[in-house]
Design an enzyme around this catalytic site. Sequence first.
Site, PDB file in Angstrom:
ATOM      1  CG  ASP A 146      -0.332   0.032   2.529  1.00 49.06           C
ATOM      2  OD1 ASP A 146       0.907  -0.036   2.596  1.00 49.06           O
ATOM      3  OD2 ASP A 146      -1.058   0.131   3.550  1.00 49.06           O
ATOM      4  CB  SER A 147       4.557   1.777  -0.221  1.00 50.33           C
ATOM      5  OG  SER A 147       4.772   0.650  -1.040  1.00 50.33           O
ATOM      6  CG  ASP A 179       0.417  -4.090   2.217  1.00 54.78           C
ATOM      7  OD1 ASP A 179       0.295  -4.802   3.231  1.00 54.78           O
ATOM      8  OD2 ASP A 179       1.126  -3.072   2.177  1.00 54.78           O
ATOM      9  CE  LYS A 184       3.415  -5.700   3.815  1.00 57.37           C
ATOM     10  NZ  LYS A 184       2.968  -4.650   4.763  1.00 57.37           N
ATOM     11  CD  GLU A 208       1.098  -1.417   8.093  1.00 56.54           C
ATOM     12  OE1 GLU A 208       0.765  -0.644   9.018  1.00 56.54           O
ATOM     13  OE2 GLU A 208       1.499  -1.015   6.983  1.00 56.54           O
ATOM     14  CD  GLU A 251       8.485   0.047   7.379  1.00 50.45           C
ATOM     15  OE1 GLU A 251       7.520  -0.709   7.113  1.00 50.45           O
ATOM     16  OE2 GLU A 251       8.632   1.181   6.878  1.00 50.45           O
TER      17      GLU A 251
END
Length: 283
Positions: free
Chosen positions: A47-48, A86, A116, A118, A185
């Site tokens: 999602d960057s 993501d 993925k 978070e 990260e």
Amino acid sequence: MANTKVSVLDVQQAKEDGRKLVMMTAYDYPFGLMADEAGVDIVLVGDSLGMVVMGLEGTVEVGMEHMIHHIKAVVRGCKGPLIVGDMPFMSYNTSIREAIQNAGRLMKEGGCEVIKLEGGVDFAPTIQAIVKAGIPVQGHIGLTPQTASALGGFKMQGRDAAAAHQIIDDAKALEDAGVFSMILEAVPAPLGKLVAEAVKVPVIGIGAGPDVDGQVLVTHDMVGLFDKFVPKFVKQYTRIRPIILEALGEYKKEVQEGVFPGPEHSFKMPAEALTQLKKMIEK
Ligand code: KIV
């Protein structure tokens, strides 16, 4: 790896074999093709994309439809690497049922093989439920960009012993919940090593030092396509933005000066047809 399709099991085996995993991001067909040709192990449609492709300030505004659209484009070009989709902000945070549904959509509609998300200990039940539904999950701990504002910004995490210990606890909780690997990260390098030693699944670092099981970078940072800001942990292997800018400047100049298109870029017309056409116009 990567002449054949990389699987979740291959990724897990890499840690056992002591082979470093190579992961990069991609958001479209050309970069999907290049990731495939480069033979990386894992491609993350992250999602960057909100920042490096959509021009947003962060990742929070990225939604399911954006992710599905970009995953589909990458999947069309990328056949060898394992493709990770993501989960966008608020697609897995409100309920476990919604999390499973959205994880399923990324796979069914987007075509990625794994997802993925978070979060640490608090997200273990969600991860467990998604894994139980048959969807492989990659975790993401340390700096979690979707909740960066709650963490005080895009800053290194695990500064003191208590915060560092929490990150190790997060890693263990994710492993117990069934992740096949995790992203770590922006943490101090010694903590990266301790996290990788604390769990059996591969820990793939981004700003977590060299002693983890693999590395991931945002490709647009690594090739100098996006240089609004370059995090400390990014190495720019090339800088393609100035190269593209130079080409655009040359194109502009040649169009303005009538140099482009030259004869080699123009289609010919048979002389007879042209003569006939001119006569028709004159009538
Ligand atoms: O969205 C993304 O690109 C990521 C990487 C920073 C790992 O989550």
